[in-house]
Design a protein around this motif. Structure first.
Motif, PDB file in Angstrom:
ATOM      1  N   ARG A 108     -19.541  61.134   1.025  1.00  0.00           N
ATOM      2  CA  ARG A 108     -19.505  62.527   0.592  1.00  0.00           C
ATOM      3  C   ARG A 108     -18.139  62.898   0.010  1.00  0.00           C
ATOM      4  O   ARG A 108     -18.030  63.719  -0.874  1.00  0.00           O
ATOM      5  N   LEU A 109     -17.058  62.271   0.546  1.00  0.00           N
ATOM      6  CA  LEU A 109     -15.715  62.646   0.094  1.00  0.00           C
ATOM      7  C   LEU A 109     -15.433  62.076  -1.289  1.00  0.00           C
ATOM      8  O   LEU A 109     -15.951  61.030  -1.644  1.00  0.00           O
ATOM      9  N   VAL A 110     -14.515  62.809  -2.044  1.00  0.00           N
ATOM     10  CA  VAL A 110     -14.110  62.323  -3.354  1.00  0.00           C
ATOM     11  C   VAL A 110     -12.846  61.486  -3.167  1.00  0.00           C
ATOM     12  O   VAL A 110     -12.135  61.631  -2.169  1.00  0.00           O
ATOM     13  N   PRO A 111     -12.567  60.622  -4.097  1.00  0.00           N
ATOM     14  CA  PRO A 111     -11.372  59.774  -3.969  1.00  0.00           C
ATOM     15  C   PRO A 111     -10.087  60.585  -3.849  1.00  0.00           C
ATOM     16  O   PRO A 111     -10.011  61.728  -4.288  1.00  0.00           O
ATOM     17  N   ILE A 112      -9.094  59.939  -3.274  1.00  0.00           N
ATOM     18  CA  ILE A 112      -7.858  60.642  -2.928  1.00  0.00           C
ATOM     19  C   ILE A 112      -7.099  61.075  -4.178  1.00  0.00           C
ATOM     20  O   ILE A 112      -6.490  62.152  -4.203  1.00  0.00           O
ATOM     21  N   GLN A 113      -7.182  60.289  -5.269  1.00  0.00           N
ATOM     22  CA  GLN A 113      -6.470  60.664  -6.494  1.00  0.00           C
ATOM     23  C   GLN A 113      -7.026  61.972  -7.046  1.00  0.00           C
ATOM     24  O   GLN A 113      -6.264  62.868  -7.441  1.00  0.00           O
TER      25      GLN A 113
END
Lengths: 296, 90
Positions: A230-235
């Motif tokens: 569900r989370l988007v990448p850290i960048q």
């Protein structure tokens, strides 16, 4: 082995019945008349006795064959010999409620009874009809079977040829048939091929042919994976954060310029007001001063 | 048998009266002639046979195939139209 022959016609119906049961002959319908029992008795039991007495082996074999045929016949009493009531009762025994059995319907019900007596569908009488009903699948199956059998025969013949001629030309077709299915096997002169058993799980040093997907994960790891999915990448998170910061700064800058202007305007108006008072005072002073100057 | 022919609709749509046996759906001229030879000259005679067989389509189809040499489709069509006629008018 009975030493004396009894005329079955003189036996009682129950005795005939028990004799038939003792010789494992299928009994006719319960409502059948004594004649039917007598007939069956003559057909099966007396023949068997005759076979017992005869010492000729061939004759016995033939008799056994006859008996088997008779047993089949006995299993299926001829519906045409039954009376209308018997036919109706026989149909009812097989769970079919027949209508009135009259001249025009009797043939149909006889046929129905024959069909009911042979639920396997191996009857040659009904074979054609069933073939019509199930024509599609059956014909295909037969064709397939014939095809496969033909192929087998072909290969056998060809392997025979290889044995006889031992030439490479005739070995080629053998390869053709089996190479498709078992490309690894080598053609043998007999046409019989032994295929290696396939490894199941790559045990005992055999190469692993099939790798199972990851072992089933525990609920927590699955949950974590779901969260990660569900989370988007850290960048992208950082990028969005920076964009938001920039936006906030821009808004703050705009607000500083514009929306504090009321206060600034108020302050300015206050300043202007004080200036105005000063302005009002100044003329008074100027008015005073001339008076003062006039007094002087 | 999901679709019905014009003949079927014509037969089911009204009382059969004295219609000939060829008015039945699935019974053409050749089959009609064979049935007439056996005394089934009118549609109501065939209906009588259908009723004697207790309106059992399966048995009726068997009979019709035997009696007239009809194939399964023709016999099934005839049985269906007689059954529907009975539903409407009997």
């Amino acid at each position: 082995m009975p030493l004396f022959e009894e005329d079955p016609a003189h036996l009682s119906k129950s005795r005939l019945k028990s004799d038939l049961v003792a010789h494992s002959v299928a009994l006719p319908p319960a409502q059948s008349k004594k004649d039917v029992y007598v007939e069956l008795h003559l057909k099966h039991i007396d023949q068997k006795n005759a076979a017992d007495f005869s010492s000729d082996e061939e004759d016995q074999v033939r008799d056994v064959a006859d008996k088997e045929e008779d047993a089949e016949d006995a299993e299926i009493p001829d519906p045409s010999g039954l009376t209308d009531d018997d036919l109706k009762a026989a149909l009812l025994e097989h769970g079919f409620k027949a209508g009135p059995i009259v001249a025009s319907t009797r043939a149909v019900y006889e046929k129905k009874l024959r069909k009911l007596l042979q639920p396997d569908g191996q009857d040659h009488l009904n074979g054609a009809e069933k073939g019509v009903v199930y024509s599609d699948s059956e014909e295909e199956d037969e064709e397939e079977e014939e095809g496969s059998q033909g192929a087998k025969e072909e290969t056998v013949e060809r392997s025979d040829q290889t044995q006889q001629e031992s030439s490479q030309l005739s070995q080629e077709p053998v390869k053709d048939t089996f190479k498709d299915m078992f490309p690894d096997t080598q053609a043998t002169p007999t046409g019989i091929h032994a295929t290696r058993r396939k490894p199941i799980k790559g045990a005992a040093g055999r190469p692993i042919q099939y790798v199972y997907p990851d072992t089933p994960a525990s609920p927590t790891t699955q949950e974590r994976r779901a969260v990660e999915r569900r989370l988007v990448p850290i960048q992208i998170q950082i990028l969005v954060f920076l964009i938001v910061v920039v936006l906030l700064y821009l808004i703050y800058a705009c607000v500083e310029d514009n929306s504090f202007s009321p206060f600034v305007a108020l302050l300015e108006s206050l300043n202007q007001g004080s200036d105005g008072e000063e302005g009002l005072l100044l003329p008074a002073e100027t008015q005073d001063t001339p008076a003062l100057s006039g007094q002087e | 048998m999901s679709t019905t022919s014009q003949k079927h609709r014509d037969f089911v749509g009204e009382p059969m009266g004295d219609k000939p046996v060829t008015a039945l759906s699935g019974i053409g001229e050749i089959l009609g002639k064979k049935l007439e030879q056996q005394g089934f000259d009118k549609a109501f005679v065939v209906l009588g046979q259908f009723l004697l067989l207790k309106k059992d389509s399966e048995i009726f189809v068997e009979w019709l195939k035997d009696a007239s040499g009809a194939n399964s489709r023709q016999a099934g069509s005839c049985a269906q139209c007689l059954r529907e006629w009975c539903d409407s008018f009997l």
